[in-house]
Each structure stands twice: as C-alpha cells, then as structure tokens.
Design a protein around this motif. Structure first.
Motif, PDB file in Angstrom:
ATOM      1  N   LYS A 122       0.648  -1.158   0.152  1.00 56.10           N
ATOM      2  CA  LYS A 122       0.059  -0.138   0.198  1.00 56.10           C
ATOM      3  C   LYS A 122       0.795   1.397  -0.060  1.00 56.10           C
ATOM      4  CE  LYS A 122      -3.416  -0.917  -0.143  1.00 56.10           C
ATOM      5  NZ  LYS A 122      -4.350  -1.148  -1.636  1.00 56.10           N
ATOM      6  N   THR A 123       1.775   1.117  -0.664  1.00 57.03           N
ATOM      7  CA  THR A 123       2.830   2.264  -0.621  1.00 57.03           C
ATOM      8  C   THR A 123       3.120   2.732  -2.230  1.00 57.03           C
ATOM      9  OG1 THR A 123       4.997   1.095  -0.611  1.00 57.03           O
ATOM     10  CG2 THR A 123       3.839   1.964   1.460  1.00 57.03           C
ATOM     11  N   GLY A 124       2.137   2.382  -3.304  1.00 51.30           N
ATOM     12  CA  GLY A 124       2.254   2.548  -4.667  1.00 51.30           C
ATOM     13  C   GLY A 124       3.090   1.368  -5.421  1.00 51.30           C
ATOM     14  N   THR A 125       3.085   0.220  -4.484  1.00 54.46           N
ATOM     15  CA  THR A 125       3.800  -0.805  -5.282  1.00 54.46           C
ATOM     16  C   THR A 125       3.112  -1.216  -6.346  1.00 54.46           C
ATOM     17  OG1 THR A 125       2.612  -2.322  -3.763  1.00 54.46           O
ATOM     18  CG2 THR A 125       4.850  -1.573  -3.062  1.00 54.46           C
ATOM     19  N   THR A 126       1.740  -1.337  -6.451  1.00 58.62           N
ATOM     20  CA  THR A 126       0.964  -1.915  -7.696  1.00 58.62           C
ATOM     21  C   THR A 126       1.020  -1.094  -8.785  1.00 58.62           C
ATOM     22  OG1 THR A 126      -0.565  -3.008  -6.180  1.00 58.62           O
ATOM     23  CG2 THR A 126      -1.110  -2.628  -8.578  1.00 58.62           C
ATOM     24  N   LEU A 141       3.612   0.885  -9.333  1.00 62.47           N
ATOM     25  CA  LEU A 141       5.200   0.732  -9.976  1.00 62.47           C
ATOM     26  C   LEU A 141       5.276  -0.651 -10.781  1.00 62.47           C
ATOM     27  CD1 LEU A 141       8.316   1.217  -7.735  1.00 62.47           C
ATOM     28  CD2 LEU A 141       8.063  -0.734  -9.282  1.00 62.47           C
ATOM     29  N   GLN A 142       4.574  -1.526 -10.306  1.00 66.28           N
ATOM     30  CA  GLN A 142       4.898  -2.972 -10.820  1.00 66.28           C
ATOM     31  C   GLN A 142       4.038  -2.936 -12.123  1.00 66.28           C
ATOM     32  OE1 GLN A 142       3.353  -5.187  -7.407  1.00 66.28           O
ATOM     33  NE2 GLN A 142       5.371  -4.602  -6.448  1.00 66.28           N
ATOM     34  N   GLN A 143       2.808  -2.306 -12.109  1.00 67.59           N
ATOM     35  CA  GLN A 143       2.119  -2.085 -13.392  1.00 67.59           C
ATOM     36  C   GLN A 143       3.010  -1.346 -14.438  1.00 67.59           C
ATOM     37  OE1 GLN A 143      -1.734  -0.782 -12.873  1.00 67.59           O
ATOM     38  NE2 GLN A 143      -2.691  -2.812 -11.744  1.00 67.59           N
ATOM     39  N   ALA A 144       3.671  -0.281 -14.128  1.00 67.71           N
ATOM     40  CA  ALA A 144       4.563   0.357 -14.793  1.00 67.71           C
ATOM     41  C   ALA A 144       5.686  -0.364 -15.368  1.00 67.71           C
ATOM     42  CB  ALA A 144       5.178   1.880 -14.113  1.00 67.71           C
ATOM     43  N   LEU A 145       6.190  -1.307 -14.698  1.00 66.18           N
ATOM     44  CA  LEU A 145       7.188  -2.024 -15.210  1.00 66.18           C
ATOM     45  C   LEU A 145       6.704  -3.046 -16.304  1.00 66.18           C
ATOM     46  CD1 LEU A 145       9.413  -2.983 -11.842  1.00 66.18           C
ATOM     47  CD2 LEU A 145      10.028  -1.530 -13.765  1.00 66.18           C
ATOM     48  N   VAL A 156      19.133  -5.465 -12.912  1.00 62.05           N
ATOM     49  CA  VAL A 156      17.790  -6.115 -12.684  1.00 62.05           C
ATOM     50  C   VAL A 156      16.869  -5.485 -11.757  1.00 62.05           C
ATOM     51  CG1 VAL A 156      16.866  -8.445 -12.038  1.00 62.05           C
ATOM     52  CG2 VAL A 156      19.064  -8.438 -13.134  1.00 62.05           C
ATOM     53  N   LEU A 157      15.483  -5.263 -12.294  1.00 63.05           N
ATOM     54  CA  LEU A 157      14.843  -4.527 -11.635  1.00 63.05           C
ATOM     55  C   LEU A 157      13.731  -5.486 -10.796  1.00 63.05           C
ATOM     56  CD1 LEU A 157      13.972  -1.566 -14.030  1.00 63.05           C
ATOM     57  CD2 LEU A 157      15.899  -1.728 -12.334  1.00 63.05           C
ATOM     58  N   ILE A 158      13.806  -5.829  -9.494  1.00 68.18           N
ATOM     59  CA  ILE A 158      13.002  -6.888  -9.086  1.00 68.18           C
ATOM     60  C   ILE A 158      11.954  -5.922  -8.120  1.00 68.18           C
ATOM     61  CG2 ILE A 158      13.031  -8.556  -7.286  1.00 68.18           C
ATOM     62  CD1 ILE A 158      15.872  -8.970  -8.126  1.00 68.18           C
ATOM     63  N   SER A 159      10.638  -6.504  -8.239  1.00 68.56           N
ATOM     64  CA  SER A 159       9.526  -5.524  -7.648  1.00 68.56           C
ATOM     65  C   SER A 159       8.439  -6.511  -7.203  1.00 68.56           C
ATOM     66  CB  SER A 159       9.089  -4.380  -8.217  1.00 68.56           C
ATOM     67  OG  SER A 159       8.159  -3.675  -7.469  1.00 68.56           O
ATOM     68  N   PRO A 182      -2.236   5.957 -11.374  1.00 69.49           N
ATOM     69  CA  PRO A 182      -2.239   5.127  -9.982  1.00 69.49           C
ATOM     70  C   PRO A 182      -3.070   4.017  -9.962  1.00 69.49           C
ATOM     71  CG  PRO A 182      -2.341   7.787  -9.692  1.00 69.49           C
ATOM     72  CD  PRO A 182      -2.645   7.377 -11.161  1.00 69.49           C
ATOM     73  N   ALA A 183      -2.760   2.819  -9.518  1.00 66.47           N
ATOM     74  CA  ALA A 183      -3.561   1.766  -9.249  1.00 66.47           C
ATOM     75  C   ALA A 183      -4.135   1.710  -7.857  1.00 66.47           C
ATOM     76  CB  ALA A 183      -2.712   0.544  -9.364  1.00 66.47           C
ATOM     77  N   ASN A 184      -5.377   0.814  -7.731  1.00 64.50           N
ATOM     78  CA  ASN A 184      -5.840   0.584  -6.385  1.00 64.50           C
ATOM     79  C   ASN A 184      -6.329   2.136  -5.564  1.00 64.50           C
ATOM     80  OD1 ASN A 184      -5.605  -2.205  -6.852  1.00 64.50           O
ATOM     81  ND2 ASN A 184      -3.720  -2.105  -5.645  1.00 64.50           N
ATOM     82  N   ARG A 185      -6.958   3.056  -6.351  1.00 65.55           N
ATOM     83  CA  ARG A 185      -7.372   4.020  -5.882  1.00 65.55           C
ATOM     84  C   ARG A 185      -8.392   3.651  -4.822  1.00 65.55           C
ATOM     85  NH1 ARG A 185      -6.318   9.000  -8.241  1.00 65.55           N
ATOM     86  NH2 ARG A 185      -5.050   8.891 -10.470  1.00 65.55           N
ATOM     87  N   ALA A 186      -8.378   4.573  -3.845  1.00 67.12           N
ATOM     88  CA  ALA A 186      -9.300   4.593  -2.927  1.00 67.12           C
ATOM     89  C   ALA A 186     -10.711   4.162  -3.177  1.00 67.12           C
ATOM     90  CB  ALA A 186      -9.339   5.779  -1.862  1.00 67.12           C
TER      91      ALA A 186
END
Length: 270
Positions: free
Chosen positions: A11-15, A17-21, A81-84, A221-225
């Motif tokens: 819940k810190t923008g991880t999704t 970031l991963q969708q952008a990757l 290597v970008l691991i997320s 942004p993913a998973n908006r409130a």
C-alpha cells in the motif's frame, strides 16, 4: 550486475510501480531486466510462508527458492535487474496474526546472502517505498475489507494498527539487517509529482538514463481509494453470516462496479 530489489511496503504505490514495469518491460529491455511476482512465484510464496510461521523448514525453502531464482539470471548480462514485489517482505500486517513486517529483516538479509553465493560479482541494493502512518492505515484497512473477512470499523482497525504503522522505523530495521548492502527509501507522497510516479524511484536506483525514461509510458495510479459507501457495503458483507464464497463473489462484483464508475468519471473529465 546490479540487483535492485524493491520489496515493499504494501500500500505504498507498489502496484502502480509494478504495472508501470510490466507496461514498459519491452521499452526498458535495452537498459534493464525486469522481474515481477509472476517471474518468481516460488520465492514470493516461500517468503510469505516464512513470515507467517517463522519455521526453520520454511526458512530453508525460502533460501532454496532464492538461490533457484537468482540462478536464472545471466551473470554476464551487464543490465541491472529491477525486482519488484512487496511479497518478498512477507504477508501484509494484520493477516495471520501479524502486526508488522517482523520477518522482513531476515528475509532481506537472506536474499543478500544467497545473492553473494549464487552471483558473487553482483551488486545488491534495496528500495522501500514508504507512506505517512494514517493514510497507510486507512489504505490497509480498505484492502483488508476487500480481500479478507475483516469486520473492524476504520476506527477499530486504526486503534490496533497505528502503533505499528511507522514504516520508516521498519525500513531502519531492514537496513541494519542487510548492511553493507545499501537500502534506499522513497515516500509515496514525494513520488506523486514525479513523471513516472513510484517507478522513478526504482529507475533512479538503477541509473536508467533520462533519455530512455522520457520514452516510457506512465500508468495511472492503481488501487485508488474506494468510495466510503463501497467500504461500508464491504464491511456489512464481511459481518454477515452468509457463506464466504457468496460474500467474496459479491464483493468482487461491487469493487468492479466501483472501479468502472471511477474510470468512466475520470475519462469524462479529461
């Protein structure tokens, strides 16, 4: 080889970031290799299992999966290597009796140790995205309402969770465990204004050049409130005595309708 490990927090923008990757994997290929949860399912499940049990058998399985995953990387390929995946830090707090990321320091130091064995010439850096305590707690509560059978109100959940919501303190514990490998952190609030959002923090760590970054496609942004009305409906469903499969199906439909409505509204406003 530079291994850049983004391992949380939830819940810190991880999704986002991963969708952008994922969306930019091909565009990034000349400069970086991308590894997401789907590229290492055995490792992420082993990390989650160990965070839940603390069992030494699960710890041995985690080390085995870390070695197996790292062995798939070509040590002669100079690209970083970008691991997320936040699952490398274990389960989200307040599931399975957990109140924090207590397993994360050992999980990350174990990953460091296995990298030294399997890829001895590799350089390893860690990134954690963080967030202010109260917004993080609200977002976690909403996630639990959606994914689990959470029956706490926001006020009840906050009273339990807020004492454990200092993500910077948790990152400090991980940093001490992985030393001398560096741990970098980036606040979600500071990343909102960046061109690529949270992804920029990982690209900074990997040293991806500005010219390539200018060609990458940003993702929303993913998973908006979710709206308060939807959250109240999810809570009511969780408190009902209906069978879980029935509740889960209705919650999924409710969330999908809310997401479609939000997308349609955003599109109409642009």
């Amino acid at each position: 080889m530079h291994l850049c490990v983004h391992a949380g927090f939830h819940k810190t923008g991880t999704t986002t970031l991963q969708q952008a990757l994922a969306a930019n994997r091909a565009a990034l290929a000349p400069a970086a290799r991308v590894m997401l949860k789907g590229d290492m399912p055995g490792l992420t499940e082993a990390a989650r299992a160990y965070s839940r049990t603390g069992d030494e058998v699960d710890w041995a399985l985690y080390r085995h999966e870390a070695a197996r995953t790292l062995a798939t990387l070509d040590p002669d390929d100079p690209r970083p290597v970008l691991i997320s995946t936040e699952d490398l830090s274990g389960h989200m707090p307040f599931r399975h009796g957990l109140t924090g990321y207590d397993a994360a320091p050992r999980l990350m130091s174990g990953l460091r140790d296995m990298a030294a064995e399997v890829l001895p010439a590799a350089r390893l850096s860690f990134l954690y995205t963080t967030r202010a305590a109260e917004p993080w707690v609200r977002s976690c509560h909403a996630q639990h309402l959606a994914a689990d059978r959470m029956t706490d109100t926001l006020a009840e959940y906050t009273a339990r969770a807020l004492p454990h919501a200092d993500l910077d303190a948790m990152a400090n514990r991980v940093a001490a465990a992985v030393a001398p490998a560096p741990l970098h952190r980036a606040r979600l609030e500071d990343l909102a204004a960046r061109a690529l959002g949270p992804l920029d923090a990982l690209l900074d760590l990997a040293g991806v050049d500005p010219e390539l970054r200018s060609r990458l496609a940003p993702v929303p942004p993913a998973n908006r409130a979710l709206p308060d009305g939807v959250l109240h409906a999810l809570l009511a469903l969780n408190r009902s005595d209906r069978p879980w499969p029935e509740i889960r199906a209705e919650k999924t439909a409710l969330i999908r309708r809310a997401r479609r409505t939000a997308t349609a509204t955003a599109t109409a406003e642009t």
